[in-house]
Design a protein around this motif. Structure first.
Motif, PDB file in Angstrom:
ATOM      1  N   THR A   1     -14.110  -7.228   1.602  1.00  9.41           N
ATOM      2  CA  THR A   1     -13.276  -5.710   1.705  1.00  9.41           C
ATOM      3  C   THR A   1     -11.871  -5.287   2.355  1.00  9.41           C
ATOM      4  N   ASP A   2     -11.358  -4.473   1.823  1.00  7.19           N
ATOM      5  CA  ASP A   2      -9.350  -4.738   2.292  1.00  7.19           C
ATOM      6  C   ASP A   2     -10.193  -3.342   2.868  1.00  7.19           C
ATOM      7  N   ALA A   3      -9.027  -3.537   4.209  1.00  9.38           N
ATOM      8  CA  ALA A   3      -8.658  -2.713   5.072  1.00  9.38           C
ATOM      9  C   ALA A   3      -6.900  -2.231   4.937  1.00  9.38           C
ATOM     10  N   LEU A   4      -6.813  -1.040   5.201  1.00  7.61           N
ATOM     11  CA  LEU A   4      -5.213  -0.805   5.225  1.00  7.61           C
ATOM     12  C   LEU A   4      -4.549   0.306   6.076  1.00  7.61           C
ATOM     13  N   GLY A   5      -3.983  -0.032   7.328  1.00  9.46           N
ATOM     14  CA  GLY A   5      -3.603   0.804   8.173  1.00  9.46           C
ATOM     15  C   GLY A   5      -2.784   0.061   9.415  1.00  9.46           C
ATOM     16  N   GLU A   6      -2.244   0.981  10.352  1.00 13.50           N
ATOM     17  CA  GLU A   6      -1.758   0.853  11.683  1.00 13.50           C
ATOM     18  C   GLU A   6      -2.116  -0.679  12.563  1.00 13.50           C
ATOM     19  N   LEU A   7      -1.687  -1.295  12.872  1.00 11.43           N
ATOM     20  CA  LEU A   7      -2.615  -1.944  13.303  1.00 11.43           C
ATOM     21  C   LEU A   7      -1.888  -2.112  14.441  1.00 11.43           C
TER      22      LEU A   7
END
Length: 319
Positions: free
Chosen positions: A27-33
């Protein structure tokens, strides 16, 4: 894989969530590190904060920001921040700023390499080293990223070290969420044009002393307010606000709550009080600078709507 320089930037993480018929499921997660450690990757996603164990990461990489600030926007904000934290001793190298404040804070004692230094990069860095040697200080360079990446590459080749990454975060003042319904017994916020002795003592405790140069850094701004909160006859919370950058930017610094007064919402109340003053002064946006490893502060500012505009590293010359 990711590096500390990626903190504050948009990333995508492909995560292993199971096995089916001998094959991994992803599964992929997109966001700010927001944090990168040896054991976990933590990112802020549209659904909330996500902490992914490194052992579950199949692939992770930085991706273009949805709305990446232009180089001009980074320069303008860095110059507003420089104006808000003025070193008593300064020099120029073309457009670059050279700053010295008896070693008090990295920001006031580092070169700011934005614009054209009016000479080749290696010669510019040689001149930076000479300027700080003449002032009896170790040379430091504040490198806004990704704008100053070429400077960082040259410093890497010279063996310079780096302090922990810092997030430069911003918010439109109209976008601040409404203040939560608070307790009626909380003490009031007082705003003054000069810092009290108690206020300066808190700043000294946080920054490790308060030389004369520090007083200049803290007070030598035309539009400025110092916030303070007293409880039971003792100062328990402070903050500092400045309006710079041709009146656009409210700078927030030294937001501090003493340990015994934490978890009462005082930091948020100090910030909102300074925001109210900034709005009255005509500012439209606020900025602050916070070390990415200071996760409680990062979480506080995220709750107030702050997002990362860019990051910087303070680079330190070898001994």
């Amino acid at each position: 894989m990711l590096r500390q320089q990626d903190v504050g930037h948009r990333i995508v993480v492909r995560r292993i969530v199971g096995i089916r018929e001998g094959r991994p499921l992803f599964t992929d997660a997109l966001g700010e590190l927001v944090e990168l450690s040896e054991t976990h990757i933590t990112l802020a996603t549209a659904q909330g904060r996500l902490r992914v164990p490194v052992g579950e990461v199949h692939r992770a990489k930085r991706v273009p920001a949805a709305r990446r600030p232009t180089a001009g926007a980074v320069v303008a904000l860095e110059l507003a921040a420089d104006e808000a934290w003025p070193a008593p001793v300064t020099g120029r190298l073309g457009d670059w700023r050279l700053r010295s404040a008896d070693g008090w804070t990295g920001r006031a004692n580092s070169a700011l390499p934005v614009g054209d230094p009016d000479r080749p990069l290696p010669a510019a860095l040689d001149a930076v080293e000479r300027w700080y040697a003449d002032h009896g200080q170790p040379a430091m360079v504040n490198t806004p990223l990704p704008l100053a990446a070429p400077v960082g590459a040259e410093l890497d080749a010279r063996g310079w070290g780096a302090r922990p990454p810092v997030l430069v975060q911003t918010v439109a003042l109209t976008a601040l969420p409404p203040a939560p319904t608070g307790r009626a017994d909380l003490p009031p916020i007082e705003l003054t044009t000069t810092p009290s002795d108690d206020w300066l003592a808190v700043a000294a405790g946080r920054k490790g002393g308060l030389p004369d140069a520090a007083r200049h850094v803290l007070t030598a701004v035309e539009r400025i307010r110092f916030a303070q909160v007293h409880a039971a006859g003792r100062l328990v919370a402070v903050g500092r606000g400045t309006v710079t950058g041709q009146g656009r930017w409210l700078g927030l610094t030294l937001i501090e709550v003493l340990p015994e007064a934490r978890r009462q919402g005082l930091a948020g109340r100090v910030i909102r009080s300074l925001v109210g003053w900034g709005v009255a002064e005509g500012a439209s946006h606020a900025f602050l600078q916070v070390e990415q490893r200071n996760t409680p502060a990062v979480a506080l500012y995220r709750g107030l709507g702050f997002t990362t505009h860019h990051t910087y590293l303070t680079r330190v010359a070898p001994a």
